[in-house]
Write a protein that holds these residues in place. Structure first.
Motif, PDB file in Angstrom:
ATOM      1  N   GLY A  51       0.800  -1.209   0.000  1.00  0.00           N
ATOM      2  CA  GLY A  51       0.000   0.000   0.000  1.00  0.00           C
ATOM      3  C   GLY A  51       0.834   1.260   0.000  1.00  0.00           C
ATOM      4  O   GLY A  51       0.294   2.361   0.011  1.00  0.00           O
ATOM      5  N   GLY A  52       2.161   1.113  -0.020  1.00  0.00           N
ATOM      6  CA  GLY A  52       3.054   2.262  -0.001  1.00  0.00           C
ATOM      7  C   GLY A  52       4.093   2.176  -1.093  1.00  0.00           C
ATOM      8  O   GLY A  52       3.802   2.381  -2.268  1.00  0.00           O
ATOM      9  N   LEU A  53       5.323   1.829  -0.718  1.00  0.00           N
ATOM     10  CA  LEU A  53       6.436   1.827  -1.666  1.00  0.00           C
ATOM     11  C   LEU A  53       6.363   0.670  -2.664  1.00  0.00           C
ATOM     12  O   LEU A  53       6.785   0.798  -3.811  1.00  0.00           O
ATOM     13  CB  LEU A  53       7.752   1.768  -0.886  1.00  0.00           C
ATOM     14  N   TYR A  54       5.832  -0.466  -2.242  1.00  0.00           N
ATOM     15  CA  TYR A  54       5.770  -1.676  -3.064  1.00  0.00           C
ATOM     16  C   TYR A  54       4.720  -1.511  -4.162  1.00  0.00           C
ATOM     17  O   TYR A  54       3.614  -1.034  -3.914  1.00  0.00           O
ATOM     18  CB  TYR A  54       5.425  -2.852  -2.159  1.00  0.00           C
ATOM     19  N   THR A  55       5.048  -1.923  -5.396  1.00  0.00           N
ATOM     20  CA  THR A  55       4.112  -1.744  -6.509  1.00  0.00           C
ATOM     21  C   THR A  55       3.048  -2.833  -6.592  1.00  0.00           C
ATOM     22  O   THR A  55       2.148  -2.740  -7.423  1.00  0.00           O
ATOM     23  CB  THR A  55       4.866  -1.708  -7.857  1.00  0.00           C
ATOM     24  N   GLU A  56       3.140  -3.870  -5.768  1.00  0.00           N
ATOM     25  CA  GLU A  56       2.117  -4.916  -5.804  1.00  0.00           C
ATOM     26  C   GLU A  56       0.765  -4.327  -5.432  1.00  0.00           C
ATOM     27  O   GLU A  56       0.620  -3.674  -4.400  1.00  0.00           O
ATOM     28  CB  GLU A  56       2.474  -6.052  -4.842  1.00  0.00           C
ATOM     29  N   TYR A 135      -6.218   2.141  -8.146  1.00  0.00           N
ATOM     30  CA  TYR A 135      -6.349   3.166  -9.180  1.00  0.00           C
ATOM     31  C   TYR A 135      -5.727   2.658 -10.469  1.00  0.00           C
ATOM     32  O   TYR A 135      -4.569   2.240 -10.492  1.00  0.00           O
ATOM     33  CB  TYR A 135      -5.671   4.477  -8.788  1.00  0.00           C
ATOM     34  N   PHE A 136      -6.501   2.671 -11.557  1.00  0.00           N
ATOM     35  CA  PHE A 136      -6.016   2.306 -12.883  1.00  0.00           C
ATOM     36  C   PHE A 136      -6.053   3.539 -13.777  1.00  0.00           C
ATOM     37  O   PHE A 136      -7.043   4.273 -13.788  1.00  0.00           O
ATOM     38  CB  PHE A 136      -6.882   1.209 -13.510  1.00  0.00           C
ATOM     39  N   ALA A 137      -4.973   3.752 -14.537  1.00  0.00           N
ATOM     40  CA  ALA A 137      -4.906   4.859 -15.491  1.00  0.00           C
ATOM     41  C   ALA A 137      -5.233   4.329 -16.879  1.00  0.00           C
ATOM     42  O   ALA A 137      -4.613   3.361 -17.344  1.00  0.00           O
ATOM     43  CB  ALA A 137      -3.521   5.498 -15.479  1.00  0.00           C
ATOM     44  N   ALA A 138      -6.196   4.924 -17.547  1.00  0.00           N
ATOM     45  CA  ALA A 138      -6.597   4.485 -18.881  1.00  0.00           C
ATOM     46  C   ALA A 138      -5.419   4.544 -19.845  1.00  0.00           C
ATOM     47  O   ALA A 138      -4.638   5.500 -19.842  1.00  0.00           O
ATOM     48  CB  ALA A 138      -7.736   5.359 -19.393  1.00  0.00           C
ATOM     49  N   GLY A 139      -5.275   3.499 -20.660  1.00  0.00           N
ATOM     50  CA  GLY A 139      -4.225   3.472 -21.666  1.00  0.00           C
ATOM     51  C   GLY A 139      -2.865   3.042 -21.157  1.00  0.00           C
ATOM     52  O   GLY A 139      -1.929   2.900 -21.947  1.00  0.00           O
ATOM     53  N   LYS A 140      -2.718   2.822 -19.850  1.00  0.00           N
ATOM     54  CA  LYS A 140      -1.450   2.372 -19.277  1.00  0.00           C
ATOM     55  C   LYS A 140      -1.495   0.855 -19.084  1.00  0.00           C
ATOM     56  O   LYS A 140      -2.536   0.292 -18.745  1.00  0.00           O
ATOM     57  CB  LYS A 140      -1.193   3.044 -17.925  1.00  0.00           C
ATOM     58  N   ASP A 141      -0.359   0.192 -19.305  1.00  0.00           N
ATOM     59  CA  ASP A 141      -0.329  -1.259 -19.185  1.00  0.00           C
ATOM     60  C   ASP A 141      -0.078  -1.694 -17.746  1.00  0.00           C
ATOM     61  O   ASP A 141       0.694  -1.073 -17.016  1.00  0.00           O
ATOM     62  CB  ASP A 141       0.738  -1.859 -20.103  1.00  0.00           C
ATOM     63  N   TYR A 142      -0.749  -2.771 -17.372  1.00  0.00           N
ATOM     64  CA  TYR A 142      -0.575  -3.402 -16.066  1.00  0.00           C
ATOM     65  C   TYR A 142      -0.246  -4.873 -16.316  1.00  0.00           C
ATOM     66  O   TYR A 142      -0.937  -5.548 -17.076  1.00  0.00           O
ATOM     67  CB  TYR A 142      -1.840  -3.264 -15.214  1.00  0.00           C
ATOM     68  N   ARG A 143       0.809  -5.333 -15.683  1.00  0.00           N
ATOM     69  CA  ARG A 143       1.310  -6.680 -15.935  1.00  0.00           C
ATOM     70  C   ARG A 143       1.208  -7.531 -14.676  1.00  0.00           C
ATOM     71  O   ARG A 143       1.304  -7.027 -13.565  1.00  0.00           O
ATOM     72  CB  ARG A 143       2.769  -6.625 -16.407  1.00  0.00           C
ATOM     73  N   GLY A 144       1.040  -8.826 -14.899  1.00  0.00           N
ATOM     74  CA  GLY A 144       0.955  -9.712 -13.754  1.00  0.00           C
ATOM     75  C   GLY A 144       1.019 -11.164 -14.152  1.00  0.00           C
ATOM     76  O   GLY A 144       1.236 -11.512 -15.315  1.00  0.00           O
ATOM     77  N   LEU A 251      -0.160  -8.329  -9.563  1.00  0.00           N
ATOM     78  CA  LEU A 251      -0.595  -7.284 -10.489  1.00  0.00           C
ATOM     79  C   LEU A 251       0.198  -6.025 -10.175  1.00  0.00           C
ATOM     80  O   LEU A 251       0.140  -5.521  -9.052  1.00  0.00           O
ATOM     81  CB  LEU A 251      -2.095  -7.012 -10.353  1.00  0.00           C
ATOM     82  N   GLN A 252       0.946  -5.531 -11.162  1.00  0.00           N
ATOM     83  CA  GLN A 252       1.762  -4.345 -10.960  1.00  0.00           C
ATOM     84  C   GLN A 252       1.712  -3.473 -12.213  1.00  0.00           C
ATOM     85  O   GLN A 252       1.456  -3.970 -13.312  1.00  0.00           O
ATOM     86  CB  GLN A 252       3.217  -4.733 -10.668  1.00  0.00           C
ATOM     87  N   PRO A 253       1.947  -2.172 -12.069  1.00  0.00           N
ATOM     88  CA  PRO A 253       2.018  -1.316 -13.252  1.00  0.00           C
ATOM     89  C   PRO A 253       3.208  -1.699 -14.116  1.00  0.00           C
ATOM     90  O   PRO A 253       4.178  -2.295 -13.641  1.00  0.00           O
ATOM     91  CB  PRO A 253       2.175   0.090 -12.663  1.00  0.00           C
ATOM     92  N   GLY A 254       3.138  -1.355 -15.410  1.00  0.00           N
ATOM     93  CA  GLY A 254       4.260  -1.614 -16.305  1.00  0.00           C
ATOM     94  C   GLY A 254       5.456  -0.752 -15.945  1.00  0.00           C
ATOM     95  O   GLY A 254       5.483  -0.083 -14.907  1.00  0.00           O
TER      96      GLY A 254
END
Length: 303
Positions: A51-56, A135-144, A251-254
């Protein structure tokens, strides 16, 4: 006490196994210590990492929490005395879709840890830490990825979703075709949401209804006037056909959202280094008195 030369001598005749790490010390090489370092300490408390520094983005990624109605971590309540007796509710997964043919069970046939989640003809969803949403940003890739093991022919759909006041929206989805297997399969996915989820301060009397009661707390929090900041995004896993066991999902941001390719939030890291002027982070020590605890069993490939 043995001298440094004694330990170096022992090291010269010791042969490491495949799982050992070798540290070589050369006392003739000396570095130059900086006269001043600016940084901060960080620990796995108060959501500094999760919930902080970690991108998970998934909380409960290995389905280790106690089950309710067959779903790992549903309505899981963990009292934390440090919060003045407030019970901190930390639901991790919840039923997202179900019918008379649905089946949800915790299975001890697992890829990692002590248990996995079994699903048949149903779906579960995760909305991050304390179900406060992602929070998801439209058009940005999320990988997992997710590890799965099927008892027969089945489909597994991984979806980015949004939920606001009971209304649901599908942001993107991918489906895997599975066959009966005796081994765990790693399924990698890349999802780009067609629309952004949104976040807002959820107050008890506002139109933005909190998903988790009072931001996960069972009693009011004076600091935030009984409200909490929540987002609408989440991830769902939908299984149709034969039973499928699920374990170790990520699930993490690209690369756009990670600092130097690490599982570290880029925006947070850049703020620390560029704005605060920090040069280092010190990870504090940890203690666990649970039976069977071993640092060698920590999750992940970087050990």
């Amino acid at each position: 006490m043995a001298s440094l030369s004694t330990w170096l001598l022992l090291g010269s005749v010791w042969r490491p196994s495949a799982e050992d790490c070798v540290v070589t010390v050369d006392p003739t090489q000396r570095g130059v210590a900086q006269g001043r370092l600016v940084g901060a300490g960080i620990e796995d408390v108060n959501n500094e990492l999760y919930g902080g520094l970690y991108t998970e983005m998934v909380y409960g990624d290995s389905f280790e929490e106690p089950p309710t109605d067959g779903v790992s971590g549903a309505d899981f309540v963990q009292p934390i005395p440090a919060f003045s007796g407030r019970g901190l509710t930390r639901p991790t997964w919840k039923v997202w879709a179900a019918s008379e043919s649905s089946r949800f069970n915790v299975s001890f046939d697992r890829f990692h840890g002590n248990q996995s989640q079994l699903i048949q003809n149903g779906a579960i969803a995760n909305f991050g830490l304390g179900q406060q949403g992602m929070y998801f940003a439209a058009g940005k890739d999320y990988r997992g990825f997710v590890y799965a093991k099927a008892d027969g022919s089945a489909t597994l759909s991984v979806s980015l979703v949004a939920e606001h006041n009971g209304r649901r929206q599908l942001l993107n989805s991918t489906t895997f075709q599975l066959k009966s297997s005796n081994t765990w399969l790693r399924l990698d996915f890349l999802l780009t949401p067609a629309a952004s989820s949104f976040c807002a301060m959820a107050m008890p009397n506002s139109s933005f209804v909190p998903r988790a009661k009072l931001c996960g707390y069972s009693t009011p929090i004076p600091e935030v006037q009984s409200g909490c900041y929540q987002c609408t995004g989440g991830i769902s896993l939908d299984v149709r056909g034969a039973p499928v066991r699920i374990d170790s999902i990520s699930l993490q941001p690209g690369s756009w959202g990670r600092f130097r390719g690490l599982p570290v939030r880029k925006d947070v890291a850049e703020a620390m280094f560029n704005i605060a002027g920090w040069e280092l982070l010190r990870l504090g020590g940890s203690m666990c008195n649970a039976a069977g605890y071993s640092w060698k069993n920590f999750r992940g490939t970087r050990r």
